[in-house]
Design a protein around this motif. Structure first.
Motif: not given
Length: 107
Positions: A64-82
């Motif tokens: 669960e924690l690894e999934l949260l970290m992975r999702d946070s990295k993806k979210s950060l990448k998407a935010r930077r793109y926006l």
């Protein structure tokens, strides 16, 4: 950021309430600091784990924690793109405005 700064950000991270800069620094620090990752794990267990146990659900904390970290990295990448896209669009609007003004003087 120091470990103390990161520990203060853990609740905001768990609530998905960090801005891009803080999220980036948080992720980088957590990946390189075992003490802060342990503190994150503890706070994650308390916040998420206890809720799941109360609801009668089982879970794998590590996954669960690894999934949260992975999702946070993806979210950060998407935010930077926006953010980048918004800068490009703002620049396009400025360029079109300048072209409009120049054309209005020419015509």
């Amino acid at each position: 950021m120091t470990c103390k700064d990161i520990e203060k950000l853990i609740p905001s991270f768990l609530d998905d309430d960090l801005d891009n800069k803080d999220l980036s620094e948080f992720i980088s620090h957590i990946e390189s600091c075992s003490e802060c990752k342990e503190e994150l794990t503890i706070q994650f267990l308390v916040k998420v784990g206890m809720k799941r146990l109360e609801d009668g659900n089982t879970f794998n904390l590590r996954d669960e924690l690894e999934l949260l970290m992975r999702d946070s990295k993806k979210s950060l990448k998407a935010r930077r793109y926006l953010v980048f896209t918004s800068y490009v669009l703002e620049l396009a609007v400025i360029v079109l405005g300048v072209i409009t003004v120049v054309l209005s003087f020419i015509l």
